[in-house]
Motif scaffolding. Structure first.
Motif, mmCIF file in Angstrom:
data_model
loop_
_atom_site.group_PDB
_atom_site.id
_atom_site.type_symbol
_atom_site.label_atom_id
_atom_site.label_comp_id
_atom_site.label_asym_id
_atom_site.label_seq_id
_atom_site.Cartn_x
_atom_site.Cartn_y
_atom_site.Cartn_z
ATOM 1 N N ARG A 17 0.832 -1.216 0.000
ATOM 2 C CA ARG A 17 0.000 0.000 0.000
ATOM 3 C C ARG A 17 0.860 1.257 0.000
ATOM 4 O O ARG A 17 0.568 2.221 -0.692
ATOM 5 C CB ARG A 17 -0.928 -0.019 1.212
ATOM 6 C CG ARG A 17 -2.172 0.819 1.001
ATOM 7 C CD ARG A 17 -3.106 0.687 2.177
ATOM 8 N NE ARG A 17 -3.392 -0.719 2.485
ATOM 9 C CZ ARG A 17 -3.606 -1.172 3.711
ATOM 10 N NH1 ARG A 17 -3.565 -0.363 4.744
ATOM 11 N NH2 ARG A 17 -3.858 -2.456 3.903
ATOM 12 N N ASP A 18 1.952 1.248 0.775
ATOM 13 C CA ASP A 18 2.780 2.460 0.833
ATOM 14 C C ASP A 18 4.008 2.358 -0.079
ATOM 15 O O ASP A 18 5.019 3.000 0.170
ATOM 16 C CB ASP A 18 3.209 2.735 2.278
ATOM 17 C CG ASP A 18 3.528 1.453 3.023
ATOM 18 O OD1 ASP A 18 3.438 0.385 2.378
ATOM 19 O OD2 ASP A 18 3.862 1.501 4.213
ATOM 20 N N GLY A 19 3.917 1.580 -1.146
ATOM 21 C CA GLY A 19 4.987 1.509 -2.137
ATOM 22 C C GLY A 19 6.190 0.721 -1.632
ATOM 23 O O GLY A 19 6.236 0.289 -0.488
ATOM 24 N N TYR A 20 7.152 0.520 -2.560
ATOM 25 C CA TYR A 20 8.340 -0.230 -2.186
ATOM 26 C C TYR A 20 9.336 0.670 -1.470
ATOM 27 O O TYR A 20 9.417 1.867 -1.756
ATOM 28 C CB TYR A 20 9.004 -0.813 -3.438
ATOM 29 C CG TYR A 20 8.169 -1.828 -4.155
ATOM 30 C CD1 TYR A 20 8.072 -3.122 -3.665
ATOM 31 C CD2 TYR A 20 7.479 -1.504 -5.309
ATOM 32 C CE1 TYR A 20 7.295 -4.060 -4.315
ATOM 33 C CE2 TYR A 20 6.705 -2.422 -5.957
ATOM 34 C CZ TYR A 20 6.617 -3.704 -5.466
ATOM 35 O OH TYR A 20 5.854 -4.626 -6.108
ATOM 36 N N GLU A 21 10.082 0.106 -0.543
ATOM 37 C CA GLU A 21 11.167 0.878 0.063
ATOM 38 C C GLU A 21 12.290 1.006 -0.956
ATOM 39 O O GLU A 21 12.364 0.260 -1.919
ATOM 40 C CB GLU A 21 11.690 0.152 1.311
ATOM 41 C CG GLU A 21 10.753 0.231 2.487
ATOM 42 C CD GLU A 21 11.154 -0.734 3.588
ATOM 43 O OE1 GLU A 21 12.369 -0.894 3.808
ATOM 44 O OE2 GLU A 21 10.258 -1.336 4.199
#
Lengths: 172, 278
Positions: free
Chosen positions: A95-99
């Motif tokens: 949900r919060d994108g890839y690191e």
């Protein structure tokens, strides 16, 4: 970054040799052949330039082709996989994108994520490869059966390979 | 114009994909048509060399099977040797033979690459044009037909295996001499189909099928396969026959390439009579 420059060319050669010298001699039931080598493309870091991935995939597939006398067949399937890879990563993104600086492995993103990612990639690659090999749609279900059977076998091998390497990655 | 550039830039990844994929397909199609002129295949020096090394490694693992096959062959050859015949007249032999002339020349070769799982299978041999190998020569294994040479480079040769969807080999029943063609259906590497045998012919399971000698690639009477199952489909005039191959294509490691000394003469004669018919 410097580590990558050494690691990935080494993996490139390793996967090609592993595929043509060992895995191409393994056939279940006569026609089912595992293709472990695409793990190389699946494992490339997420933020790698899309065009670069495609170039690498083409050269990579071509080096398999040179050994198996199937000029362009594996190359075209690998290029197709490289084309689909950004979309696969998009669909499966957390949900919060890839690191930043994360590679698409089970160690970094979890087993559930990796199995889904690998399964989609393997199926797309095998589908393309087998249909280019027969070059006709008349025996559709026959070919489709071989695609599915080989996909399951490849997924098993790729998961195994991931299982054995993920430990070493966590130690690093 | 600006819109066009914006469009191309927006979908640049897709156009790149199309471009690279077109290149790949160009390679596939070019390779299918002009395999002979294609430089990048397993008969070139680099990959051929690696396969040779690798085949050498695998040799040890197959020594037992190879030994068995060789000793069988030795036995057969010894039985045909002059020493195993009794001499009936005199001590001296005068060999001034005008009745027999050598028709087939055998060259031994080692298989350095082989496949059985694809729809179209090929073998690579460690001998090439420097050893006198030419396109269209027949290849036989310890137990019969293996394939036909398709491509030759200086040191290597590529062979279309019997296990190739397009390969057709003219064969006949050993008992009754009815001839048909042997083809592979792409399913099991141990069985092939026999086509064009009319439904009135008598046959049994286990009958031997041998080469017909019509093609002049293989000599007449070379073992090819044995009949496994046969039946006539309803309303058909021809049998549907499944045969068991005598060679184990997964274990094949030494083969012989056949050169027919008369092949050019036969071809010349046949093309001459076809022309005179027209």
């Amino acid at each position: 970054m410097i580590k990558n420059i050494i690691t990935y060319p080494f993996q490139f050669v390793l996967f090609v040799l592993l595929q043509v010298l060992i895995l191409n001699n393994i056939q279940l039931g006569g026609t089912i052949n595992p293709f472990l080598y695409i793990l190389f493309i699946l494992w490339l870091p997420i933020e790698t330039n899309k065009a670069l991935v495609m170039g690498i995939a083409f050269v990579f597939g071509l080096s398999i082709d040179v050994f198996t006398d199937t000029m362009g067949m594996h190359a075209s399937a690998c290029v197709f996989l490289a084309f689909a890879r950004p979309f696969m990563l998009n669909i499966l993104a957390p949900r919060d994108g890839y690191e930043l600086n994360v590679s698409p492995t089970a160690g970094a993103l979890g087993w559930f994520w990796f199995i889904r990612y690998a399964a989609i990639g393997i199926f797309l690659h095998h589908f393309f490869l087998f249909f280019v090999e027969v070059f006709r749609f008349t025996e559709f279900f026959d070919t489709m059966g071989r695609v599915l059977a080989s996909s399951v076998f490849s997924l098993l091998l790729i998961s195994l390979a991931q299982f054995f390497t993920s430990n070493t990655e966590e130690k690093r | 114009m600006r819109n066009l550039i914006a469009f191309i830039r927006k979908y640049s990844f897709f156009f790149l994909f199309l471009g690279v994929e077109t290149l790949a397909f160009y390679l596939i199609i070019k390779n299918n048509h002009f395999q002979g002129s294609s430089f990048l295949n397993s008969t070139n020096q680099l990959t051929g060399g690696i396969y040779t090394r690798y085949a050498e490694l695998g040799d040890y693992l197959h020594l037992k099977e190879v030994n068995d096959a060789l000793s069988d062959e030795n036995k057969r050859l010894r039985e045909n040797q002059i020493r195993s015949f009794e001499r009936l007249f005199g001590e001296n032999i005068l060999v001034k033979d005008t009745i027999f002339k050598r028709k087939y020349l055998y060259t031994k070769a080692k298989v350095i690459n082989n496949s059985t799982h694809r729809q179209n299978n090929y073998l690579t041999l460690n001998i090439g044009s420097r050893n006198g190998i030419e396109n269209g020569m027949g290849v036989v294994g310890p137990n019969g037909v293996v394939g036909v040479v398709k491509n030759v480079s200086d040191h290597y040769a590529s062979v279309v295996s019997v296990l190739h969807r397009e390969a057709k080999i003219s064969v006949k029943l050993k008992n009754s001499s009815y001839f048909g063609s042997m083809q592979w259906d792409g399913e099991d590497y141990r069985t092939v189909m026999l086509k064009d045998i009319p439904n009135h012919v008598q046959m049994n399971e286990g009958d031997t099928v041998v080469t017909s000698g019509f093609s002049s690639i293989f000599p007449e009477g070379l073992n090819a396969a044995v009949i496994k199952t046969f039946h006539v489909p309803e309303g058909e005039n021809f049998y549907e026959i499944k045969m068991q191959l005598l060679n184990d294509f997964k274990q094949i490691s030494y083969v012989y390439v056949l050169k027919n000394n008369f092949s050019s003469e036969i071809k010349e004669l046949e093309s001459g009579s076809e022309e005179s018919n027209d």
